[in-house]
Design an enzyme around this catalytic site. Sequence first.
Site, mmCIF file in Angstrom:
data_model
loop_
_atom_site.group_PDB
_atom_site.id
_atom_site.type_symbol
_atom_site.label_atom_id
_atom_site.label_comp_id
_atom_site.label_asym_id
_atom_site.label_seq_id
_atom_site.Cartn_x
_atom_site.Cartn_y
_atom_site.Cartn_z
ATOM 1 N N ARG A 205 -84.405 58.133 -94.318
ATOM 2 C CA ARG A 205 -84.919 59.253 -94.965
ATOM 3 C C ARG A 205 -84.453 59.471 -96.163
ATOM 4 O O ARG A 205 -85.442 59.756 -97.059
ATOM 5 C CB ARG A 205 -84.495 60.514 -94.214
ATOM 6 C CG ARG A 205 -85.190 60.457 -92.782
ATOM 7 C CD ARG A 205 -84.776 61.847 -91.985
ATOM 8 N NE ARG A 205 -85.416 62.927 -92.595
ATOM 9 C CZ ARG A 205 -84.973 64.261 -92.810
ATOM 10 N NH1 ARG A 205 -83.833 64.490 -92.178
ATOM 11 N NH2 ARG A 205 -85.447 65.430 -93.462
ATOM 12 N N CYS B 95 -78.313 68.000 -97.489
ATOM 13 C CA CYS B 95 -79.045 67.173 -96.403
ATOM 14 C C CYS B 95 -80.558 67.558 -96.103
ATOM 15 O O CYS B 95 -81.235 67.417 -97.249
ATOM 16 C CB CYS B 95 -78.322 67.418 -95.025
ATOM 17 S SG CYS B 95 -78.461 69.232 -94.470
#
Length: 285
Positions: free
Chosen positions: A182, A241
């Site tokens: 990601r 995050c």
Amino acid sequence: MRFNTLISVEQLADLFSSPADVLVCDGSFELSNPAAGLDAYRAAHVPGAAYLHLEDELSGPKNGQNGRHPLPTREAFAHAMARAGASDTTQLVCYDSAGGMYAARLWWLARWAGHPDVALLDGGLPAWRTAGKPVETGDGATRPPGNFTLRDALAGIVDFDAVLANVSSGARVVLDARAADRFRGENETLDAVGGHIPNARNRFFRDNLDANGRFKSPDALREEIGAIAGTADGAALISQCGSGVTACHNLLAMEIAGIRGAALYPGSWSEWSSRRDAPVATGAA
């Protein structure tokens, strides 16, 4: 004895047999099924534990540009903790069944509210059950409300504008807690845009744990995080995050390692990727 980073299964069991005021909080959750955490809590939880839902108690309202799990106000969090039975002198213990992936958010929020006596159960519910400790089922008993109040924050935040300015200034290092794919912009299923904040560095939160699902030693964490960040000065670091949840896991790891003073970017990638003025980088670096 007070605990402010980690607490072991045996240490928690000892607290239960002492006169200490202890409130255990179950933070079980699943991103793909927001109802699953409460179901898991009802199936089995540490005796006396209260359930805190990530999206109901540990997050605030979304407005389309503040990320998937914006912070609650400090006042709202304090009210939630008081309703759960916490007071200013309560030893808080939080856990989940995912290596602290979600419970670390509660740990961080308590510190943001100025409450120092909060620790994550190392190994979570799996470690508790492996050790043969008892569990309860159902909704659990309700504690009388506590007098949890706000005090000077023990944790800091930075907003979108500060992180955007930091892209140019490079004054602080941004550590991204998402998985490497990601971070590179691959396999993005949660947010509309894949990639990472320019100049950010990747520290996958699960790398904080050993093969048994417990946090690595302070020395190991300090060496690993320091090597990625290029510094052991927490004041020079920003943790982010996908939505400000697993970034707290890295912040807990830093605290364990003695790397103190790092800030949380609450909106994280879910906010960043929703903003037209936010630059996006892809690839490994």
